[in-house]
Design a protein around this motif. Structure first.
Motif, PDB file in Angstrom:
ATOM      1  N   ASP A 315       0.839  -1.197   0.000  1.00  0.00           N
ATOM      2  CA  ASP A 315       0.000   0.000   0.000  1.00  0.00           C
ATOM      3  C   ASP A 315       0.876   1.250   0.000  1.00  0.00           C
ATOM      4  OD1 ASP A 315      -2.078   1.804   0.180  1.00  0.00           O
ATOM      5  OD2 ASP A 315      -2.315   1.560   2.354  1.00  0.00           O
ATOM      6  N   GLN A 316       1.078   1.842  -1.173  1.00  0.00           N
ATOM      7  CA  GLN A 316       1.783   3.110  -1.318  1.00  0.00           C
ATOM      8  C   GLN A 316       3.128   3.114  -0.573  1.00  0.00           C
ATOM      9  OE1 GLN A 316      -0.929   6.184  -0.119  1.00  0.00           O
ATOM     10  NE2 GLN A 316      -2.324   5.856  -1.833  1.00  0.00           N
ATOM     11  N   GLY A 317       3.920   2.125  -0.843  1.00  0.00           N
ATOM     12  CA  GLY A 317       5.250   2.060  -0.253  1.00  0.00           C
ATOM     13  C   GLY A 317       5.319   1.345   1.081  1.00  0.00           C
ATOM     14  N   ASN A 318       4.168   1.127   1.724  1.00  0.00           N
ATOM     15  CA  ASN A 318       4.121   0.351   2.958  1.00  0.00           C
ATOM     16  C   ASN A 318       3.944  -1.126   2.634  1.00  0.00           C
ATOM     17  OD1 ASN A 318       4.358   2.560   4.723  1.00  0.00           O
ATOM     18  ND2 ASN A 318       2.166   2.992   4.543  1.00  0.00           N
ATOM     19  N   ILE A 319       4.779  -1.957   3.235  1.00  0.00           N
ATOM     20  CA  ILE A 319       4.745  -3.389   2.963  1.00  0.00           C
ATOM     21  C   ILE A 319       4.335  -4.117   4.244  1.00  0.00           C
ATOM     22  CG2 ILE A 319       6.121  -5.381   2.262  1.00  0.00           C
ATOM     23  CD1 ILE A 319       7.965  -3.364   0.821  1.00  0.00           C
ATOM     24  N   VAL A 320       3.208  -4.810   4.204  1.00  0.00           N
ATOM     25  CA  VAL A 320       2.716  -5.544   5.368  1.00  0.00           C
ATOM     26  C   VAL A 320       3.223  -6.984   5.283  1.00  0.00           C
ATOM     27  CG1 VAL A 320       0.697  -6.277   6.690  1.00  0.00           C
ATOM     28  CG2 VAL A 320       0.666  -4.088   5.453  1.00  0.00           C
ATOM     29  N   ILE A 321       3.911  -7.438   6.333  1.00  0.00           N
ATOM     30  CA  ILE A 321       4.450  -8.799   6.366  1.00  0.00           C
ATOM     31  C   ILE A 321       3.859  -9.565   7.549  1.00  0.00           C
ATOM     32  CG2 ILE A 321       6.599  -8.074   5.270  1.00  0.00           C
ATOM     33  CD1 ILE A 321       7.934  -8.180   8.026  1.00  0.00           C
ATOM     34  N   ASN A 322       3.909 -10.893   7.482  1.00  0.00           N
ATOM     35  CA  ASN A 322       3.323 -11.719   8.544  1.00  0.00           C
ATOM     36  C   ASN A 322       4.345 -12.136   9.596  1.00  0.00           C
ATOM     37  OD1 ASN A 322       4.739 -13.492   6.924  1.00  0.00           O
ATOM     38  ND2 ASN A 322       3.179 -15.109   6.996  1.00  0.00           N
ATOM     39  N   LEU A 323       5.285 -11.263   9.890  1.00  0.00           N
ATOM     40  CA  LEU A 323       6.222 -11.439  10.992  1.00  0.00           C
ATOM     41  C   LEU A 323       6.089 -10.244  11.921  1.00  0.00           C
ATOM     42  CD1 LEU A 323       9.485 -12.505   9.079  1.00  0.00           C
ATOM     43  CD2 LEU A 323       7.821 -14.011  10.181  1.00  0.00           C
ATOM     44  N   GLU A 364       9.131  -0.575  10.254  1.00  0.00           N
ATOM     45  CA  GLU A 364       8.762   0.727  10.807  1.00  0.00           C
ATOM     46  C   GLU A 364       7.713   0.618  11.903  1.00  0.00           C
ATOM     47  OE1 GLU A 364       9.727   4.147  10.082  1.00  0.00           O
ATOM     48  OE2 GLU A 364      11.446   2.915   9.505  1.00  0.00           O
ATOM     49  N   GLN A 365       6.743  -0.273  11.747  1.00  0.00           N
ATOM     50  CA  GLN A 365       5.689  -0.456  12.752  1.00  0.00           C
ATOM     51  C   GLN A 365       5.594  -1.934  13.096  1.00  0.00           C
ATOM     52  OE1 GLN A 365       1.899   1.557  11.959  1.00  0.00           O
ATOM     53  NE2 GLN A 365       2.909   2.802  10.395  1.00  0.00           N
ATOM     54  N   LEU A 366       5.411  -2.212  14.390  1.00  0.00           N
ATOM     55  CA  LEU A 366       5.412  -3.589  14.858  1.00  0.00           C
ATOM     56  C   LEU A 366       4.102  -3.950  15.531  1.00  0.00           C
ATOM     57  CD1 LEU A 366       8.922  -4.310  16.449  1.00  0.00           C
ATOM     58  CD2 LEU A 366       7.779  -5.687  14.715  1.00  0.00           C
ATOM     59  N   TYR A 367       3.617  -5.153  15.223  1.00  0.00           N
ATOM     60  CA  TYR A 367       2.478  -5.745  15.909  1.00  0.00           C
ATOM     61  C   TYR A 367       2.901  -7.152  16.340  1.00  0.00           C
ATOM     62  CZ  TYR A 367       0.292  -1.844  13.521  1.00  0.00           C
ATOM     63  OH  TYR A 367       0.000  -0.586  13.061  1.00  0.00           O
ATOM     64  N   GLN A 368       2.020  -7.844  17.050  1.00  0.00           N
ATOM     65  CA  GLN A 368       2.406  -9.140  17.588  1.00  0.00           C
ATOM     66  C   GLN A 368       2.718 -10.157  16.489  1.00  0.00           C
ATOM     67  OE1 GLN A 368       2.981  -9.309  20.698  1.00  0.00           O
ATOM     68  NE2 GLN A 368       3.473 -11.477  20.934  1.00  0.00           N
ATOM     69  N   GLN A 369       1.876 -10.230  15.481  1.00  0.00           N
ATOM     70  CA  GLN A 369       2.047 -11.228  14.429  1.00  0.00           C
ATOM     71  C   GLN A 369       2.297 -10.607  13.059  1.00  0.00           C
ATOM     72  OE1 GLN A 369       2.136 -14.510  14.843  1.00  0.00           O
ATOM     73  NE2 GLN A 369       1.559 -14.612  17.003  1.00  0.00           N
ATOM     74  N   SER A 370       2.486  -9.317  12.989  1.00  0.00           N
ATOM     75  CA  SER A 370       2.700  -8.662  11.694  1.00  0.00           C
ATOM     76  C   SER A 370       3.517  -7.391  11.896  1.00  0.00           C
ATOM     77  CB  SER A 370       1.366  -8.339  11.023  1.00  0.00           C
ATOM     78  OG  SER A 370       0.635  -7.406  11.805  1.00  0.00           O
ATOM     79  N   ILE A 372       4.808  -3.542   9.565  1.00  0.00           N
ATOM     80  CA  ILE A 372       4.798  -2.711   8.356  1.00  0.00           C
ATOM     81  C   ILE A 372       6.226  -2.259   8.100  1.00  0.00           C
ATOM     82  CG2 ILE A 372       3.974  -0.586   7.286  1.00  0.00           C
ATOM     83  CD1 ILE A 372       1.449  -0.833   8.955  1.00  0.00           C
ATOM     84  N   ALA A 373       6.703  -2.507   6.896  1.00  0.00           N
ATOM     85  CA  ALA A 373       8.077  -2.158   6.525  1.00  0.00           C
ATOM     86  C   ALA A 373       8.058  -1.225   5.321  1.00  0.00           C
ATOM     87  CB  ALA A 373       8.881  -3.414   6.222  1.00  0.00           C
ATOM     88  N   VAL A 374       9.160  -0.524   5.147  1.00  0.00           N
ATOM     89  CA  VAL A 374       9.306   0.385   4.009  1.00  0.00           C
ATOM     90  C   VAL A 374      10.671   0.145   3.381  1.00  0.00           C
ATOM     91  CG1 VAL A 374       7.808   2.153   5.009  1.00  0.00           C
ATOM     92  CG2 VAL A 374      10.281   2.209   5.466  1.00  0.00           C
TER      93      VAL A 374
END
Length: 397
Positions: A315-323, A364-370, A372-374
């Motif tokens: 999403d517009q340069g933001n990459i959501v990963i499952n880690l 850049e942003q951290l959650y428990q199971q995911s 967001i990276a740039v």
């Protein structure tokens, strides 16, 4: 070690009981060993719990474990377990001892000097889906009517891995039966789609499959003339395991285990394989012992495997990963990106292939199971798409 054991058996009140050479670059580890008190033999249970706690600490410190034979560099003496440790225990302290019914738990603190470096990947968590084991010969489950042994064993495997608290984190995926014999055949005619489905539904990077291959019973052990004795039978237990990468579908590890023990129940009894009576029996404990050894072997096999995931959304340069945090990621963590592909050999067989790209991203942003990276320095990421593989490449900067 003998002084430590004797002190523990005498009352479990001493600390700082074992000291070796005075290295300074050591690290403290705390681990809890578990054992069952059998036939009121508390001493044997304490010995087993201590060995379990020491083994866990050594594995976590970077030791390699395999179910081979007796070890132990003057520290352990346990059949069918070998620890290839290049570390040295300098001090052991007793933290606590707890007993609930016939279950004993002993917690130790160990000062371990590791002489070899751990692989960087060992500090990150790898999630592994524990699937329901397949019972290959259902007719062998008639004695005791233990047709649910496949699910009960899988639950016990999950518990054993969960207790080890090391780099391999189990995810329960054993409620539904799956057909796994094709994964153990020499033709490797297994389903990539099934592995991907298990991995996606469990959000686990690795998939553990197993099949129970032998539950047969021997002839009656006691004599027909000894009519006052209960019937007694020797029963076998054999199981095979295989570990797959849920992202690339590669087979990474395979092993089998077998044991025998007395089947202590009457021949016509219907046995609840989920009951404490079953798991505290000699036969249930023999299965539990195998699962404990498996947990050490699997942790050792997975310690240096990469912690990898997938791109779930762009999403517009933001990459959501499952880690995420649960895997050990921190803000600023760097990851590489790879495409998943296949190669075809001369016989037409397809083989998984990972194409490493020059693209790197930063968390850049951290959650428990995911997370967001740039991209680093906002550089473009040509060709990056959903389901591409992300892999940890360095520690947090």
């Amino acid at each position: 070690m003998n002084s430590f054991l004797s002190s523990v058996f005498a009352g479990l009140s001493a600390t700082a009981l074992l000291t070796f050479s005075p290295f300074t670059a050591a690290q403290w580890y705390e681990s809890t060993g578990h054992a069952q008190v059998k036939s009121s033999d508390v001493g044997a249970a304490k010995s087993a719990a201590i060995k379990d706690a020491i083994t866990q600490a050594l594995v976590f410190s970077g030791a390699r474990v395999s179910s081979v034979q007796t070890l132990v560099d003057g520290v352990l003496m346990q059949d069918q377990l070998k620890i290839s440790s290049h570390g040295e225990i300098q001090k052991i302290e007793l933290v606590s001892e707890e007993r609930h019914n016939n279950q004993l738990a002993i917690t130790l603190r160990l000062d371990i000097f590791a002489q070899t470096e751990q692989c960087p990947q060992s500090s990150f968590k790898k999630f592994v889906a524990v699937t329901q084991s397949q019972l290959n010969h259902r007719e062998q489950a008639r004695m005791g009517q233990i047709f649910d042994i496949d699910k009960a064993v899988s639950k016990n495997i999950y518990t054993a891995l969960q207790k080890s608290k090391m780099s391999a984190v189990p995810i329960a995926y054993y409620n539904n039966a799956i057909k796994v014999d094709k994964y153990f055949s020499q033709q490797h005619d297994y389903s990539n789609a099934q592995l991907e489905d298990i991995s996606s539904r469990s959000n686990a990077q690795y998939v553990l499959l197993s099949q129970i291959t032998n539950l047969s019973t021997s002839d009656k052990l006691n004599s027909d003339y000894a009519f006052w004795q209960d019937e007694s039978y020797q029963r076998s237990y054999q199981i095979e395991f295989t570990l797959f990468d849920g992202t690339t579908y590669e087979q990474l590890w395979q092993n089998s285990y077998k044991n025998q023990a007395i089947w202590p129940f009457e021949k016509t009894a219907i046995v609840d394989v989920n009951s404490s009576m079953f798991w505290q029996s000699s036969y249930g404990q023999s299965i539990n012992d195998i699962n404990q050894t498996l947990s050490y072997d699997l942790q050792s096999a997975m310690a240096c495997l990469p912690t990898q995931g997938k791109i779930m959304h762009l999403d517009q340069g933001n990459i959501v990963i499952n880690l995420g945090k649960a895997h050990g990621l921190k803000k600023g963590q760097l990851l590489s990106i790879a495409h998943h592909n296949y190669l075809t050999d001369a016989l037409g067989n397809t083989m998984p292939h990972k194409v490493i790209t020059l693209n790197s991203i930063r968390v850049e942003q951290l959650y428990q199971q995911s997370a967001i990276a740039v991209s680093i320095n906002n550089a473009p990421l040509p060709g990056v798409q959903i389901n591409d593989i992300v892999e940890i490449v360095s520690q947090n900067l």
